[in-house]
Design a protein around this motif. Structure first.
Motif, PDB file in Angstrom:
ATOM      1  N   LYS A  89      -3.531  -0.581 -10.252  1.00 33.41           N
ATOM      2  CA  LYS A  89      -3.736  -0.379  -8.818  1.00 33.41           C
ATOM      3  C   LYS A  89      -5.194  -0.012  -8.541  1.00 33.41           C
ATOM      4  N   ALA A  90      -5.536  -0.068  -7.263  1.00 27.89           N
ATOM      5  CA  ALA A  90      -6.849   0.387  -6.815  1.00 27.89           C
ATOM      6  C   ALA A  90      -6.603   1.380  -5.693  1.00 27.89           C
ATOM      7  N   GLU A  91      -7.366   2.458  -5.675  1.00 29.09           N
ATOM      8  CA  GLU A  91      -7.151   3.438  -4.627  1.00 29.09           C
ATOM      9  C   GLU A  91      -8.451   4.100  -4.212  1.00 29.09           C
ATOM     10  N   PHE A 115       0.834  -1.192   0.000  1.00 25.03           N
ATOM     11  CA  PHE A 115       0.000   0.000   0.000  1.00 25.03           C
ATOM     12  C   PHE A 115       0.873   1.249   0.000  1.00 25.03           C
ATOM     13  N   HIS A 116       0.360   2.303  -0.601  1.00 27.46           N
ATOM     14  CA  HIS A 116       0.977   3.622  -0.540  1.00 27.46           C
ATOM     15  C   HIS A 116      -0.073   4.565   0.033  1.00 27.46           C
ATOM     16  N   ARG A 141      -5.319   9.483   0.833  1.00 25.78           N
ATOM     17  CA  ARG A 141      -5.436   8.598  -0.331  1.00 25.78           C
ATOM     18  C   ARG A 141      -4.623   7.349  -0.050  1.00 25.78           C
ATOM     19  N   ILE A 142      -5.263   6.194  -0.208  1.00 29.39           N
ATOM     20  CA  ILE A 142      -4.581   4.916  -0.012  1.00 29.39           C
ATOM     21  C   ILE A 142      -4.654   4.143  -1.317  1.00 29.39           C
ATOM     22  N   CYS A 143      -3.488   3.721  -1.773  1.00 27.96           N
ATOM     23  CA  CYS A 143      -3.371   3.010  -3.038  1.00 27.96           C
ATOM     24  C   CYS A 143      -2.909   1.581  -2.770  1.00 27.96           C
ATOM     25  N   LYS A 144      -3.666   0.627  -3.288  1.00 26.13           N
ATOM     26  CA  LYS A 144      -3.286  -0.783  -3.209  1.00 26.13           C
ATOM     27  C   LYS A 144      -2.595  -1.116  -4.528  1.00 26.13           C
ATOM     28  N   SER A 145      -1.321  -1.500  -4.455  1.00 25.31           N
ATOM     29  CA  SER A 145      -0.508  -1.674  -5.655  1.00 25.31           C
ATOM     30  C   SER A 145      -0.963  -2.820  -6.553  1.00 25.31           C
ATOM     31  N   THR A 146      -1.309  -3.930  -5.957  1.00 29.46           N
ATOM     32  CA  THR A 146      -1.681  -5.106  -6.762  1.00 29.46           C
ATOM     33  C   THR A 146      -2.937  -5.751  -6.201  1.00 29.46           C
ATOM     34  N   THR A 196      -9.852   7.711  -1.925  1.00 28.09           N
ATOM     35  CA  THR A 196      -9.511   8.995  -1.321  1.00 28.09           C
ATOM     36  C   THR A 196     -10.662   9.441  -0.435  1.00 28.09           C
TER      37      THR A 196
END
Length: 99
Positions: free
Chosen positions: A92-94, A11-12, A78-83, A96
């Motif tokens: 990715k899926a994110e 996650f980012h 904002r949270i981004c799921k890389s895979t 906000t």
């Protein structure tokens, strides 16, 4: 997904906090803004707790920011799921949350 509970994911997290301009900021006063080390610890703590929804994590981070710095004008998390393990999604899926 159940698989993610076992193997995890990458996650980012991106946090933006809007603060009002004050003379204390112009005077380089650290107390006039948010503490980035505390922001980081909030994100780390919330990301360490298993949840079903990225939205729930983002909302919890936003709530803690508003609680600690009630003078902030808002912001977003904002949270981004890389895979994401979803058939047909190769990126990715994110999510906000705006507060």
């Amino acid at each position: 997904m159940a698989q993610e509970t076992k193997v995890g994911n990458e996650f980012h997290v991106f946090v933006t906090v809007r603060i009002p301009y004050t003379d204390d900021i112009a005077a380089d006063n650290l107390d006039a803004t948010v503490n980035y080390a505390i922001l980081h610890s909030i994100v780390a703590e919330e990301m360490s707790r298993p949840r079903k929804l990225l939205e729930a994590v983002a909302a919890s981070i936003a709530g803690r920011i508003k609680e600690l710095w009630p003078g902030c004008l808002g912001g977003n998390v904002r949270i981004c799921k890389s895979t994401p393990p979803i058939a047909g999604i190769t990126g990715k899926a994110e999510v906000t949350i705006v507060f």
